[in-house]
Design a protein around this motif. Structure first.
Motif, mmCIF file in Angstrom:
data_model
loop_
_atom_site.group_PDB
_atom_site.id
_atom_site.type_symbol
_atom_site.label_atom_id
_atom_site.label_comp_id
_atom_site.label_asym_id
_atom_site.label_seq_id
_atom_site.Cartn_x
_atom_site.Cartn_y
_atom_site.Cartn_z
ATOM 1 N N LEU A 168 0.736 2.262 17.566
ATOM 2 C CA LEU A 168 0.843 3.422 16.667
ATOM 3 C C LEU A 168 2.248 4.018 16.699
ATOM 4 N N PHE A 169 2.838 4.118 17.851
ATOM 5 C CA PHE A 169 4.194 4.646 17.926
ATOM 6 C C PHE A 169 5.219 3.661 17.375
ATOM 7 N N ARG A 170 4.875 2.386 17.386
ATOM 8 C CA ARG A 170 5.823 1.400 16.909
ATOM 9 C C ARG A 170 5.725 1.185 15.411
ATOM 10 N N LYS A 171 4.506 1.070 14.888
ATOM 11 C CA LYS A 171 4.343 0.705 13.495
ATOM 12 C C LYS A 171 3.435 1.637 12.712
ATOM 13 N N GLY A 172 2.611 2.418 13.380
ATOM 14 C CA GLY A 172 1.659 3.270 12.682
ATOM 15 C C GLY A 172 0.377 2.569 12.333
ATOM 16 N N GLY A 173 0.057 1.479 12.987
ATOM 17 C CA GLY A 173 -1.172 0.741 12.710
ATOM 18 C C GLY A 173 -1.345 -0.391 13.694
ATOM 19 N N PHE A 183 -7.843 -8.946 17.883
ATOM 20 C CA PHE A 183 -7.917 -7.541 18.288
ATOM 21 C C PHE A 183 -7.643 -6.680 17.060
ATOM 22 N N THR A 184 -8.694 -6.339 16.344
ATOM 23 C CA THR A 184 -8.581 -5.552 15.125
ATOM 24 C C THR A 184 -8.829 -4.075 15.425
ATOM 25 N N PHE A 185 -8.603 -3.272 14.402
ATOM 26 C CA PHE A 185 -8.856 -1.836 14.558
ATOM 27 C C PHE A 185 -10.338 -1.557 14.761
ATOM 28 N N LYS A 186 -11.198 -2.338 14.109
ATOM 29 C CA LYS A 186 -12.644 -2.179 14.291
ATOM 30 C C LYS A 186 -13.044 -2.476 15.726
ATOM 31 N N LEU A 187 -12.479 -3.545 16.294
ATOM 32 C CA LEU A 187 -12.763 -3.877 17.689
ATOM 33 C C LEU A 187 -12.251 -2.777 18.614
ATOM 34 N N PHE A 188 -11.109 -2.213 18.298
ATOM 35 C CA PHE A 188 -10.565 -1.121 19.116
ATOM 36 C C PHE A 188 -11.516 0.069 19.135
ATOM 37 N N ARG A 189 -12.063 0.426 17.978
ATOM 38 C CA ARG A 189 -12.982 1.565 17.923
ATOM 39 C C ARG A 189 -14.221 1.329 18.784
ATOM 40 N N TRP A 190 -14.820 0.155 18.652
ATOM 41 C CA TRP A 190 -16.030 -0.126 19.423
ATOM 42 C C TRP A 190 -15.718 -0.308 20.906
ATOM 43 N N ALA A 191 -14.553 -0.862 21.212
ATOM 44 C CA ALA A 191 -14.188 -1.097 22.608
ATOM 45 C C ALA A 191 -13.820 0.184 23.339
ATOM 46 N N THR A 192 -13.623 1.273 22.643
ATOM 47 C CA THR A 192 -13.392 2.568 23.289
ATOM 48 C C THR A 192 -14.631 3.450 23.241
ATOM 49 N N PHE A 193 -15.338 3.414 22.128
ATOM 50 C CA PHE A 193 -16.512 4.285 21.986
ATOM 51 C C PHE A 193 -17.678 3.828 22.865
ATOM 52 N N LEU A 215 -4.061 8.518 16.644
ATOM 53 C CA LEU A 215 -4.517 7.840 15.430
ATOM 54 C C LEU A 215 -4.450 8.767 14.227
ATOM 55 N N LEU A 216 -4.914 10.006 14.404
ATOM 56 C CA LEU A 216 -4.903 10.954 13.287
ATOM 57 C C LEU A 216 -3.484 11.294 12.841
ATOM 58 N N LEU A 217 -2.560 11.336 13.783
ATOM 59 C CA LEU A 217 -1.200 11.756 13.461
ATOM 60 C C LEU A 217 -0.321 10.622 12.943
ATOM 61 N N LEU A 218 -0.485 9.424 13.470
ATOM 62 C CA LEU A 218 0.480 8.359 13.199
ATOM 63 C C LEU A 218 -0.068 7.206 12.376
ATOM 64 N N LYS A 219 -1.385 7.045 12.273
ATOM 65 C CA LYS A 219 -1.908 5.883 11.562
ATOM 66 C C LYS A 219 -1.603 5.989 10.076
ATOM 67 N N LEU A 220 -1.050 4.922 9.521
ATOM 68 C CA LEU A 220 -0.663 4.927 8.113
ATOM 69 C C LEU A 220 -1.831 4.648 7.186
ATOM 70 N N THR A 238 0.371 0.506 0.760
ATOM 71 C CA THR A 238 1.193 1.620 0.313
ATOM 72 C C THR A 238 2.660 1.365 0.650
ATOM 73 N N GLN A 239 3.516 2.200 0.073
ATOM 74 C CA GLN A 239 4.939 2.058 0.321
ATOM 75 C C GLN A 239 5.267 2.290 1.794
ATOM 76 N N ALA A 240 4.563 3.242 2.434
ATOM 77 C CA ALA A 240 4.811 3.500 3.853
ATOM 78 C C ALA A 240 4.433 2.296 4.706
ATOM 79 N N MET A 241 3.339 1.607 4.341
ATOM 80 C CA MET A 241 2.952 0.407 5.085
ATOM 81 C C MET A 241 3.983 -0.704 4.919
ATOM 82 N N LEU A 242 4.468 -0.882 3.693
ATOM 83 C CA LEU A 242 5.465 -1.916 3.457
ATOM 84 C C LEU A 242 6.748 -1.629 4.227
ATOM 85 N N GLU A 243 7.175 -0.359 4.227
ATOM 86 C CA GLU A 243 8.390 -0.005 4.956
ATOM 87 C C GLU A 243 8.213 -0.212 6.457
ATOM 88 N N ALA A 244 7.028 0.147 6.982
ATOM 89 C CA ALA A 244 6.784 -0.049 8.411
ATOM 90 C C ALA A 244 6.768 -1.522 8.774
#
Length: 332
Positions: free
Chosen positions: A326-331, A256-266, A164-169, A179-185
């Motif tokens: 994350l490896f596919r889209k960065g988010g 399945f949002t990013f918020k749900l992912f955080r709580w579902a792992t923590f 997440l720290l390395l690849l999340k846009l 951002t431009q990186a999000m649009l390109e992804a």
């Protein structure tokens, strides 16, 4: 002359009293006296001092250049040699200790090996009474060796956090522009994998619910039959990835949002840590944990193994899905 009189003469008499005292003590004329007596001599001495200072600075600069040149040439070679020599010595020491340990181990496959006649025998004979799990593997990894399994789950959590720290846009709100990186992804994802494959979507509508239910069954039934949190979590993660490939990030993000992912792992990781910390403490101090093992063979049995399987399954599912997105889209 007493000290008090000397001070009075310095303060209240003529201005050159202190200079004369210094001259008398050092045997040399003071700076002020040099100016009054011989300005040329004073100027010549000042020039000599400046020349000496300049020579010292040049010498210091040359020494610095020589040291720097040595550090990048011969010094670097010596450091590399020293590093290699120390590495070889450390490896040799570690190798000696490891070889001594291997020599001290009992022969592999021997009948009197403690691994063959003590550990396995304990699992087979006392596994059901002590854990309540019909599946000996689940009883072993989630009871006898539950601390190791907690370490494995923590490794998955740390790996997902690192990716997440390395690849999340990043994220943006409803009223914020991406951002431009999000649009390109997003363009890259839509361009190479358009979400208009009716055959894939029809198959996903049928398969995803079935695969999810099967993964849940494998997790919940892991203490009764082959399965458990790791295998069931991998199945559920594969179902999410299939749904994402068929319908895209927009539809998948509705449930399945990013918020749900955080709580579902923590939360599962902390639940695992809390449950096993309690059982470790009570077991180490010979205190009854008060957690009933239930009836072996029933779905609600085996004490903490069932909730621990659920925690591990959620962590594995979320980690698989996070790696893919994350490896596919960065988010997500």
């Amino acid at each position: 002359m007493s000290l008090i009189k000397k001070l009075e003469s310095y303060l209240y008499d003529d201005d050159s009293a202190l200079d004369r005292e210094i001259e008398h003590s050092l045997g040399e004329p003071s700076e002020r006296m040099q100016r009054e007596i011989s300005p040329e001599t004073f100027a010549r001495r000042e020039q000599q001092v400046d020349d000496l200072r300049h020579a010292l600075l040049e010498e210091e600069h040359e020494q610095y250049l020589r040291m720097h040149q040595w550090s990048v040439t011969k010094g670097a070679k010596w450091l590399k040699r020293l590093y290699r020599a120390m590495a070889v010595c450390m490896l040799a020491v570690m190798g000696v200790f490891l070889l001594q340990t291997v020599v001290a181990l009992p022969p592999f496959g021997a009948a009197d090996n403690p691994y063959n006649n003590e550990v396995s025998q304990r699992y087979i004979e006392q596994g059901i009474p002590e854990t309540g799990a019909i599946n000996f593997v689940a009883g072993m990894i989630l009871d006898y060796r539950a601390f190791d399994t907690f370490g494995e789950s923590t490794v998955l959590f740390v790996a997902a956090s690192s990716v997440l720290l390395l690849l999340k846009l990043g994220d943006h709100g409803k009223n914020e522009k991406p951002t431009q990186a999000m649009l390109e992804a997003e363009w890259d994802d839509r361009h190479y994998e358009p979400k208009n494959d009716e055959i894939l979507q029809f198959a996903a509508k049928i398969l995803v619910p079935v695969v999810l239910l099967y993964g849940i069954y494998v997790v919940l039934n892991g203490h009764l039959s082959p399965g458990g949190g790791f295998s069931g979590g991998a199945i559920m993660g594969a179902a999410l990835i299939l749904y994402l490939n068929a319908f895209g990030f927009e539809k998948t993000g509705r449930f399945f949002t990013f918020k749900l992912f955080r709580w579902a792992t923590f939360l599962p990781l902390m639940t695992y840590a809390g449950l096993k910390s309690y059982s470790f403490f009570t077991g180490a101090n010979h205190i009854d944990s008060g957690i009933p093992l239930g009836t072996p063979g029933a779905i609600l049995s085996s004490g903490l193994i069932l909730p621990l399987n659920i925690c591990v399954g959620l962590i594995v599912m979320c980690t698989m899905y996070a790696f893919y997105t994350l490896f596919r889209k960065g988010g997500m």
